[in-house]
Design an enzyme around this catalytic site. Structure first.
Site, mmCIF file in Angstrom:
data_model
loop_
_atom_site.group_PDB
_atom_site.id
_atom_site.type_symbol
_atom_site.label_atom_id
_atom_site.label_comp_id
_atom_site.label_asym_id
_atom_site.label_seq_id
_atom_site.Cartn_x
_atom_site.Cartn_y
_atom_site.Cartn_z
ATOM 1 N N ARG A 188 34.507 33.675 34.332
ATOM 2 C CA ARG A 188 33.559 34.736 33.982
ATOM 3 C C ARG A 188 34.123 35.460 32.768
ATOM 4 N NH1 ARG A 188 34.326 39.042 37.866
ATOM 5 N NH2 ARG A 188 35.152 40.229 36.128
ATOM 6 N N HIS A 222 32.111 41.708 35.744
ATOM 7 C CA HIS A 222 31.395 41.314 36.966
ATOM 8 C C HIS A 222 29.943 41.758 36.871
ATOM 9 C CE1 HIS A 222 30.146 40.920 41.113
ATOM 10 N NE2 HIS A 222 29.868 42.201 41.138
ATOM 11 N N TYR A 235 41.896 45.025 35.520
ATOM 12 C CA TYR A 235 42.572 44.089 36.414
ATOM 13 C C TYR A 235 42.994 42.767 35.775
ATOM 14 C CZ TYR A 235 37.616 42.723 36.797
ATOM 15 O OH TYR A 235 36.318 42.381 36.520
#
Lengths: 326, 363
Positions: B258, B262, B271
């Protein structure tokens, strides 16, 4: 006419509709060869074969999730949860998908499935086999929650549930499964969902009950009618949600007094909703607060103490008198 | 007694078109020029759709959505291997799959702007509405597949998409098990994009691959370079062929990434490192597919520019269409609670409309 118990009557409805419509499929744990642990699906496997009466692996979420896919492909699955106490694993599928497929797609997709489950107490069963959690299902918009009280209405409501275009949670009072028999007409009889039934007319008091509570309530009503020489209007709710409050409100406007009998714990149940609806539309007709006979807000006790907690004929009769005397 | 070996399991990895656009001629699937062109166009459309939607979202003209950038091969190529008889059961991050099957972009936009009107793609196209509850759709796929078997629709199988995070859900395992027991014609395609919001793939499972989940359910499982459109096509094609032949389900793990957030409400900087993202940009499925098409003489600088212009014009039109549609009735939710109108719900509709009118009157 045949005299059937509730197990036989539901079996009759399933047999009839499977013969009528080859899209009707039965699935669940032990529903096939074994005919279900209560024998509600007995004989269907022989009659209709393993493709239409499916013994599934043990997974409640999958039973309902797969039923959703079947329903969206044009089948009419009737899924069994072996006991309502094990049905909660399937709630994410019911709440998260089945109940909202119509709304999610503005009616492009629907989810016509029936989720059958035996519920309720007084059968001396182990933990998780005695709860009445109809309110949990009734809070989900898009789901119709049906509870029959006897063989005849069980058969007629099951036929309506299978033909309904949306998900129906069909809760079967297992205490009433074999408790008594009724004449069930041989010709097809379908009872519209979303409608309560005035079981007997009366002018002095309205009493509302459903499921396994109908029998003790009927006895208490008979007792007090005779004792006081009055007439009591008894309503069998039959569909918990969406609730037919109009029938109750009309009755209360006539009688001015009402008692609701509920097997489930006291708070946040269908009885609370009934009181609220009477408050909305018939408050000024009331001559007494609406009485409620319910279980208590405790975790369902093991069967050793169970009967002390469940409403029974005596407790219901006392409540009727208190409401009449207010 | 010595231990007796009763099973031997292995998992294979498939790549046909590598990061540089070099194709393994022995494995190269035979796609027609038109098929290749449609696949590339749809992947590019999905990429450009993400870019436009991100702009619209940042301008307050669209709600939150989850971009699929980086995964275009993994979610588009499988549909190019399917026929219109095959079903698509997906989530909210496979725009290429839906666009390939012909869902108008204006509907996709309406969905992400908070209107059910966006989830009304013609059911005859066999694309289920987007499922948000992670892994729950995999069970719908199994039920659909059972229905296809039951109805004797042998040419119809079901492709279902899920993410690496979803493989930790019980529904995924129940779906694999039911599909296996029923030998249902389902192709499970895991978009292993390495991140479930902030949770890395290695924290979802200790298993070396997600594909090996198939072993426990006695079905073929394969790990595929998810950024390789030819490999995704080929793996799906073989799985669909088996499904159509009555040979049951398959699990495909598409190893992809990805590249964006998100959803637009998420900030990946929290993160993961930008270096990691950079490494994956080098494996971009669009870049390698373009090289492949250029090498085949199907695309050049000029025709690519024309394609980009055509896609931009299409997106412009669809955005206009989506923004022009503003006459949606407010009380529509009351229409679709149940198929049967119920008096208590209808009375609430009346109260709802009366309340809106009062609010309008009060300005």
């Amino acid at each position: 006419m045949a005299k059937l118990n509730m197990v036989q009557a539901i079996n009759l409805a399933l047999t009839e509709e499977m013969a009528n419509d080859e899209n009707v499929i039965v699935l669940g744990e032990d529903v096939g060869v074994d005919g279900g642990v209560f024998r509600v699906t007995d004989g269907l496997h022989d009659k209709f074969g393993e493709k239409r009466v499916i013994d599934t692996p043990l997974a409640e979420s999958a039973i309902v999730g797969a039923s959703i896919g079947m329903a969206m492909a044009g089948l009419r699955p009737v899924a069994e949860m072996q006991f309502s106490g094990f049905s909660y694993l399937s709630i994410p599928q019911l709440e998260g998908n089945a109940s909202r497929m119509r709304a999610r797609t503005m009616g492009k997709w629907t989810c016509p499935l029936v989720l059958r489950m035996p519920y309720g107490g007084a059968v001396r069963a182990l933990e998780h086999h005695s709860e009445s959690r109809e309110a949990m299902y009734a809070t989900i918009p898009g789901v119709t929650v049906v509870i029959p009280s006897g063989p005849r209405n069980a058969r007629a409501l099951m036929l309506a549930a299978i033909r309904d275009p949306d998900p129906v949670v069909f809760m079967e009072p297992k205490r009433s499964y074999r408790a008594f028999r009724e004449e069930v007409p041989e010709e097809e009889e379908v009872r519209e969902l979303g409608k309560a039934q005035v079981v007997q007319a009366g002018t002095d008091l309205t009493v509302v009950a459903w499921g396994a509570m109908m029998r003790p309530t009927l006895k208490a009503v008979d007792l007090i009618q005779k004792k006081r020489n009055i007439t009591i209007e008894l309503i069998d709710l039959l569909t918990i949600a969406p609730m037919d409050a109009d029938t109750i409100v009309e009755s209360v406007k006539k009688t001015g007094r009402c008692v609701v009998v509920q097997e489930a714990p006291r708070s946040f149940g269908a009885s609370s909703e009934i009181v609220a609806r009477i408050n909305d539309d018939a408050l000024l007709y009331l001559e007494a607060p609406v009485g409620r006979v319910t279980n208590y807000d405790v975790v369902t006790p093991y069967f050793g103490r169970e009967m002390m907690y469940l409403p029974d004929e005596q407790r219901i009769a006392r409540s009727l008198e208190e409401t009449l005397d207010f | 007694m010595p231990l007796k070996k009763i099973g031997d399991f292995s998992i294979s990895y498939l790549q046909i078109l590598n990061e540089k656009g070099v194709v393994d001629a022995k494995l190269e699937p035979k796609l027609s020029d038109d098929e290749l062109h449609k696949l590339y166009r749809t992947m590019l459309l999905a990429r450009e759709t993400d870019a436009r939607m991100l702009k619209l979202q940042r301008q307050g003209r669209l709600g939150t959505f989850g971009p699929g950038t980086g995964q275009e091969a993994a979610f588009t190529a499988p549909i190019s291997a399917a026929s219109d008889e095959d079903w698509i059961v997906g989530t909210f991050r496979e725009p290429g799959a839906r666009l390939f099957r012909g869902e108008p972009l204006s509907q996709y936009l309406a969905y992400f702007n908070g209107y059910e009107e966006g989830n009304t793609f013609d059911p005859a196209k066999r694309v289920l509405p987007m499922s948000v509850i992670v892994a729950s759709q995999t069970l719908h796929a199994v039920g659909l597949a059972y229905a296809m078997q039951y109805k004797g629709e042998k040419d119809s199988a079901v492709i279902t998409f899920l993410g690496d995070g979803a493989t930790s859900e019980g529904d995924f395992h129940e779906a694999l098990n039911f599909a296996s027991v029923w030998q249902a014609p389902v192709v499970f395609i895991v978009q292993n994009n390495q991140w479930a919001i902030s949770t890395p793939r290695k924290m979802q499972t200790r298993a070396k691959t997600i594909a090996q989940r198939a072993v426990a359910y006695d079905m073929p499982g394969i790990q595929v370079d998810g950024n390789d459109p030819l490999a995704m096509y080929q793996a799906t094609k073989e799985a669909l062929d088996r499904a159509h032949a009555g040979e049951g389900p398959t699990l495909i793990e598409a190893v992809t990434y990805r590249l964006m957030m998100h959803t637009t409400a998420d900030d990946p900087k929290k993160y993961r490192s930008e270096d990691e993202e950079k490494e994956w940009w080098k494996k971009d499925p669009l870049t390698r597919f373009r090289v492949y098409l250029e090498n085949k003489g199907l695309l050049d600088e000029k025709s690519h520019a024309a394609l980009a212009t055509e896609i931009k014009a299409y997106i412009d039109d669809e955005v206009k269409k989506f923004e022009a549609a503003t006459d949606w009735p407010p009380d529509i939710s009351f229409d679709h609670v149940l198929g049967t109108r119920h008096p208590s719900i209808e009375r609430q509709r009346t109260a709802f409309l009366a309340n809106l009118n009062k609010e309008a009157a009060n300005g």
